[in-house]
Design an enzyme around this catalytic site. Structure first.
Site, short mmCIF file in Angstrom:
data_model
loop_
_atom_site.label_atom_id
_atom_site.label_comp_id
_atom_site.label_asym_id
_atom_site.label_seq_id
_atom_site.Cartn_x
_atom_site.Cartn_y
_atom_site.Cartn_z
CG HIS A 183 -1.69 1.23 1.39
ND1 HIS A 183 -2.98 1.30 1.11
CD2 HIS A 183 -1.53 2.45 1.76
CE1 HIS A 183 -3.66 2.32 1.35
NE2 HIS A 183 -2.69 3.02 1.61
CD GLU A 184 1.55 3.83 3.53
OE1 GLU A 184 1.59 4.60 3.06
OE2 GLU A 184 0.28 3.31 4.39
CG HIS A 213 0.15 6.09 -0.68
ND1 HIS A 213 -0.85 6.94 -1.21
CD2 HIS A 213 -0.38 5.59 0.58
CE1 HIS A 213 -1.78 6.74 -0.39
NE2 HIS A 213 -1.47 5.89 0.45
CD GLU A 229 -5.50 5.62 0.52
OE1 GLU A 229 -4.75 6.37 0.84
OE2 GLU A 229 -5.54 4.38 1.23
ZN ZN Z 1 -2.92 5.29 1.95
#
Ligand code: ZN
Length: 498
Positions: free
Chosen positions: A262-263, A266, A292
């Site tokens: 997830h990170e 980003h 996101e």
């Molecule tokens: Zn996030």
């Protein structure tokens, strides 16, 4: 770019604001990773000083004069976009009195500490007076933008420009009509067994594996690094230094694995911004929702897909042969896609996740409109969870105290980005698949470069040059739609749950 003196002056001023903000971000990263507890008091003050200096520079009338000049940059150029965005930042910052900023920053630090204590002691009453002040400050913040149709609009605009409270209500209600029956259908069938994920997995092996994995997916470790923290996040100090943090649980394999992916999503956004935008307001993601969308794209659309695990699972099994050696790919894939009604947003599956977001959005709405008081918030929270997810939190820690957002100093505008991101991620995936029909077989072979190249071309490189609406239209040929996300969920979960 031209070298006219006023333009150089403007760029220099924006660069200094950027440097102050980056220094604050570095102090914050350190606070969340390696700082000893004794550093807390001074660190709060240091961060407040840097924020005040950045705000002073951003609201300097001399900067305003430069921005208000007539610049002849052609429409569509980076320079014209830079002026448009810097004006927007300047004009928004000018609305906020210095005294208000000071009060907000000092309140943020106190509320966060009160929340941490309230959470540890599972006692909402400890943080209630702080949250009442937060609500007052959030309403004050909205009141500096009296032209907004709804007070929440001013708060949403900061995170997800171009989306109004009215838009979001319509969008969420449409999405809800699909999610509620889908969740009911799925949870009516026997759930997959996910016990394979909750065995003992040593932290060091998990960290080493997730580090190798994010590098393989495209994260440039020469321009980034991964460290441990309590609440995972991505942060950037320059385009050459984009860091991610993760959290490991030795009794849950999913935590470090999926929070790392997830990170990383980003981080790929920030690492993919065109280098010539460095140090300007354009060198950042264009909105919370778009950001996101990148993290959820990698975490869910890729990271929880069958082709991905066909490629990745043998490698994971090789690291954890005792725990996973006798667990089949099919069992593992079903385990990481288990759908269930749950209490904690960050643990929620793809199907129920947005219902958690909508609960928070509705509560923010009621608080800001004044139809709900902070003292009644825990009861309202529990009521919504019972109605929408069929569960009542046994403790406030598993209810109203679970998310940090409201305790960071603002109520309103904090949650819609998650759902926007989920919708955008599926819409981007649909467009990518139209461009690359063999996407699945590429993922199955561990070929991720064509995906990150596509995202860099259509999303990342532009930074904040386009509004989220413009960027989505350019990348996918249509405005935000609910169908790609709903179709994706239906297809995927009908297969898993027959
Ligand atoms: Zn996030």
């Amino acid at each position: 770019m031209t070298t006219s003196l006023p333009w150089q002056n403007l760029q220099q001023r924006l660069l200094e604001i950027n440097d102050l903000q980056s220094a604050a971000a570095l102090l914050h990263w350190d606070q969340a990773t390696y700082m000893p507890p004794g550093g807390a008091a001074a660190r709060g003050r240091q961060l407040a000083t840097l924020q005040r200096l950045a705000h002073d520079r951003l609201t300097d009338p001399a900067l305003g004069d430069l921005l208000e000049r007539t610049w002849d940059w052609p429409q569509g150029s980076d320079e014209a976009a830079l002026v448009r965005l810097a004006r927007r930042h300047y004009q928004r910052a000018r609305r906020l009195p210095n005294a208000f900023i000071g009060e907000l920053v000092s309140h943020q630090a106190h509320t966060y500490a009160a929340w941490a204590q309230a959470r540890a002691e599972d006692d909402f009453a400890l943080v209630q007076p702080y949250l009442e002040k937060t609500l007052r400050l959030s309403r004050d913040l909205a009141s500096f933008f009296p032209e907004a149709e709804h007070p929440l609009d001013a708060l949403i605009e900061e995170e997800d420009p171009g989306y109004s409270c009215r838009d979001l209500k319509a969008l969420f209600s449409e999405l809800r009509q699909h999610l509620v029956p889908l969740l009911a259908e799925i949870t009516a069938t026997p759930p997959p067994d996910d016990a394979c994920l909750t065995q003992y997995f040593p932290a060091a092996e998990q960290l080493a594996f997730s580090r190798r994995l994010v590098a393989r997916l495209g994260y440039d470790l020469e321009r980034g690094r991964q460290d441990q923290t309590l609440h995972p996040f991505m942060t950037k100090f320059s385009l050459g230094d984009v860091r991610i943090t993760t959290r490991v649980r030795e009794d849950n394999l999913g935590e470090a694995l999926f929070s790392s992916i997830h990170e990383m999503g980003h981080a790929l956004y920030e690492q993919g911004i065109a280098p010539h935008l460095e140090g300007t307001p354009l060198a950042e993601g264009t909105s919370s929702g778009m950001h996101e969308s990148q993290s959820r794209f990698w975490e869910n659309l890729i990271g929880r897909s069958l082709p991905f695990w066909e490629w990745c699972y043998p490698q994971l099994q090789a690291v954890f042969p005792t725990q996973l050696g006798s667990v089949s790919l099919e069992e593992f894939y079903r385990a990481v896609n288990k759908v269930r009604r749950s209490l904690i947003r960050t643990d929620a599956d793809e199907v129920s996740y947005n219902l958690h977001v909508m609960i928070r959005f509705n509560l923010e709405l009621a608080l800001v409109e004044g139809s709900l008081e902070v003292k009644d918030l825990p009861a309202a929270w529990n009521h919504y969870y019972q109605t929408d997810l069929g569960l009542t939190p046994p403790t406030d820690r598993e209810g109203i105290l679970q998310d940090v957002h409201w305790y960071g100093g603002q109520i309103g505008g904090m949650f819609q980005g998650y759902t926007l991101g989920n919708l955008i991620s599926a819409q981007l995936y649909e467009a990518l698949q139209a461009d690359q029909p063999d996407l699945g077989s590429r993922v199955r072979r561990g070929e991720f470069a064509p995906i990150s190249t596509w995202l860099r071309t259509h999303v990342h490189q532009h930074g904040a040059k386009y509004t989220p609406q413009e960027l989505l239209q350019r990348a996918t040929g249509s405005p935000l739609r609910v169908e790609p996300f709903v179709n994706y969920l239906r297809r995927k979960y009908e297969e898993i749950y027959s």
